[in-house]
Write an enzyme that holds these catalytic residues in place. Structure first.
Site, PDB file in Angstrom:
ATOM      1  N   GLY A  62       0.861   6.522  -3.809  1.00  0.00           N
ATOM      2  CA  GLY A  62      -0.239   7.425  -4.116  1.00  0.00           C
ATOM      3  C   GLY A  62       0.128   8.633  -4.963  1.00  0.00           C
ATOM      4  O   GLY A  62       1.230   8.748  -5.479  1.00  0.00           O
ATOM      5  N   SER A  63      -0.865   9.536  -5.059  1.00  0.00           N
ATOM      6  CA  SER A  63      -0.831  10.659  -5.992  1.00  0.00           C
ATOM      7  C   SER A  63       0.371  11.585  -5.814  1.00  0.00           C
ATOM      8  O   SER A  63       0.850  11.805  -4.699  1.00  0.00           O
ATOM      9  CB  SER A  63      -2.106  11.478  -5.823  1.00  0.00           C
ATOM     10  OG  SER A  63      -1.974  12.730  -6.439  1.00  0.00           O
ATOM     11  N   THR A  64       0.801  12.160  -6.937  1.00  0.00           N
ATOM     12  CA  THR A  64       1.926  13.104  -6.930  1.00  0.00           C
ATOM     13  C   THR A  64       1.577  14.391  -6.185  1.00  0.00           C
ATOM     14  O   THR A  64       2.478  15.147  -5.837  1.00  0.00           O
ATOM     15  CB  THR A  64       2.359  13.469  -8.364  1.00  0.00           C
ATOM     16  OG1 THR A  64       1.226  13.958  -9.068  1.00  0.00           O
ATOM     17  CG2 THR A  64       2.926  12.282  -9.083  1.00  0.00           C
TER      18      THR A  64
END
Lengths: 130, 395
Positions: A62-64
């Protein structure tokens, strides 16, 4: 006593209770940054808190922005005690570094069971199961 | 460990250059070890993502404030969009508390020496690397543009790792920094007519979904404008995971040509259009400028809005970088756009502004904007040309 050898991601020595999942974790969207509860629908750990546990999971996804969720948890005193991965992804690695959470990877995580008392010596990349 | 550091890099890691630089070097070296890099390399330009307070939250802001205590950028560094226009936020309906927190984020970056233009198209406003230059950019569409269209070399950085590169002037040499990882892997032949930014966005959606993380080699595109390429970059990076593509005759990177085994037809694009065409009643929000609009696009929008009025029930944002907005003011485009009742919004974008609950339906020329409007804001979406968007706004 079993000793598992891996690699340091971020240094530190702690001991505590293992919380193990074979599901990957997305901290952004998948973990409440205020309580440490896993909120991802259908996740093995859904509804359980990672706070104060040695969190053992294969890898991140998933997202940083997930790195900042780990930082938020640590600041709120709700962070995991340490992280043990099969293979640490950049989001979790960066999250551990900025929040100073001891972390180790390249560990055979199938050997660890939820509830076991384990010791982490991240500097030497070692996990010890009591 | 396989990662060799220079004396200066070791000193950074040991804290000789202060706390923030040490933390930054820990990030850079750990990523280097994870990816098996053998050394660090200098970067000449950085683009940082994670600027909107909406995404960062208080903890993210706290981290930035901590890094700003003694951190200073060593190379040219610019910012991704914030959650609002830093000057005209009030008239766009942003609340005071959000505005105050957003300003604190920007101030923390400014203290570190970051150039606080907040845009996803740094290459349009003075952060323009050249072919073969090593850089460290976050913002997936800009990463894709830098690697593919310009031929600069960057991985897809996250917010903290891009900041770390700015404070150390280094990145670890892996991934897109190595020529052998930039070779085309899958061939695509386009047998469709592409005539506007929305078409290129749809092409990006089709190829992105097919290719995943494999580097595409695309044939059959005779020409493309900078605006069309920025649209393609945004959507191919959103719907796939690619940081680089090659287009025969257009992009500058050299690569062996892979066998073409995928054909993209007009029907594929039409099907993609249908997937971004929700059943909606009334459109209440129209957005142009994802990625941020160029001065050429703003001139076109102004021409379309001249002597028109935006309907009472609709809001239209044209999002762009602050220097581009300043130019639009100078050219009179701003007055034309705003007196029609549209907003020329700088610094922000509709994917990172706090818009959830404010609107229900979005019409846009951007396939990327559709993706985030649905996922983050729960809007229904329709993708159209810029001309159709303006017609909808003024109908």
């Amino acid at each position: 006593m079993i000793e598992l050898k891996g690699r340091r991601i971020f240094s530190g020595k702690v001991e505590g209770e293992a919380l193990v999942t074979t599901d990957d974790i997305s901290f952004y969207g998948g973990c409440d940054p205020e309580t440490g509860e896993i909120v991802e629908k259908g996740h093995q750990l859904e509804g359980r808190s990672i706070s104060g546990k040695i969190l053992v999971f294969p890898t991140g996804k998933g997202s940083t922005v997930g790195s900042y969720v780990l930082y938020a948890l640590k600041k709120a005193g709700k962070g995991p005690l340490a992280i043990v991965n099969k293979s640490t992804d950049p989001v979790v690695a960066v999250g551990c570094i900025i929040s100073e959470i001891p972390a180790v990877d390249q560990i055979d995580i199938e050997k660890i069971k939820t509830g076991q008392k384990i010791k982490i010596d991240a500097d030497n990349g070692v996990v010890i199961i009591e | 460990m396989g990662l060799e550091l220079t004396k200066e890099e070791k000193d950074m890691l040991e804290g000789e250059y202060g706390k923030a630089t040490r933390k930054a070097m820990e990030i850079i070296t750990t990523l280097g070890e994870i990816y098996g890099a053998s050394r660090l390399i200098p970067v000449s330009s950085v683009q940082i993502a994670g600027v909107s307070y909406h995404n960062l939250g208080e903890a993210g802001l706290e981290y930035l404030a901590e890094m700003a205590e003694d951190g200073k950028t060593r190379v040219l560094t610019t910012l991704n969009p914030a959650g609002m226009d830093l000057e005209e936020w009030k008239k766009h309906g942003i609340d005071e508390e959000f505005a105050r927190n957003q300003q604190r984020v920007v101030e923390a970056f400014a203290k570190m020496g970051v150039i606080t233009t907040c845009t996803c198209t740094p290459y349009l406003i003075g952060n323009l690397p050249h072919f073969g230059e090593h850089i460290a950019w976050a913002e997936s569409s800009a990463v894709c543009f830098a690697n593919s269209v310009i031929g600069a070399m960057t991985n897809r950085e996250g917010g903290p790792s891009a900041l770390a590169a700015a404070l150390t002037g280094r990145t670890a040499e892996y991934g897109m920094h190595l020529r052998e990882n930039r070779v085309a892997q899958v061939g695509y032949e386009v047998q469709a007519t592409l005539s506007s930014t929305d078409d290129f966005g749809l092409l990006g959606e089709v190829i992105g979904e097919k290719t995943g993380k494999k580097i595409p080699y695309i044939t059959g595109i005779p020409k493309a404008s900078t605006e069309e390429l920025k649209s393609l970059c945004a959507s191919i990076a959103t719907y796939g995971g690619v940081a680089l593509f090659h287009i025969e005759g257009i992009t500058p990177n050299k690569t062996p040509k892979p066998e073409i085994n995928e054909v993209i037809t007009q029907e594929d694009l039409e099907n993609a259009r249908k997937t971004l065409d929700d059943e909606t009643e009334e459109i209440d929000f129209i957005s142009i400028g994802c990625p941020h609009a160029s001065i050429k696009e703003i001139a076109r929008v102004a021409e379309l809005l001249r002597n028109k009025k935006v309907s009472e029930s609709k809001t239209i944002w044209i999002t762009t970088a602050k220097p581009t907005k300043d130019l639009a003011i100078k050219m009179g485009y701003y007055d034309v756009i705003e007196s029609a009742g549209a907003f020329l919004v700088s610094d922000a974008c509709c994917a990172v502004a706090p818009l959830k609950g404010k609107f229900k339906t979005l019409m846009t020329d951007s396939a990327k904007a559709c993706f985030y409007a649905r996922g983050k804001n729960k809007f229904k979406v329709k993708i159209r040309t810029i001309e159709e968007c303006i017609r909808e706004a003024t109908s």
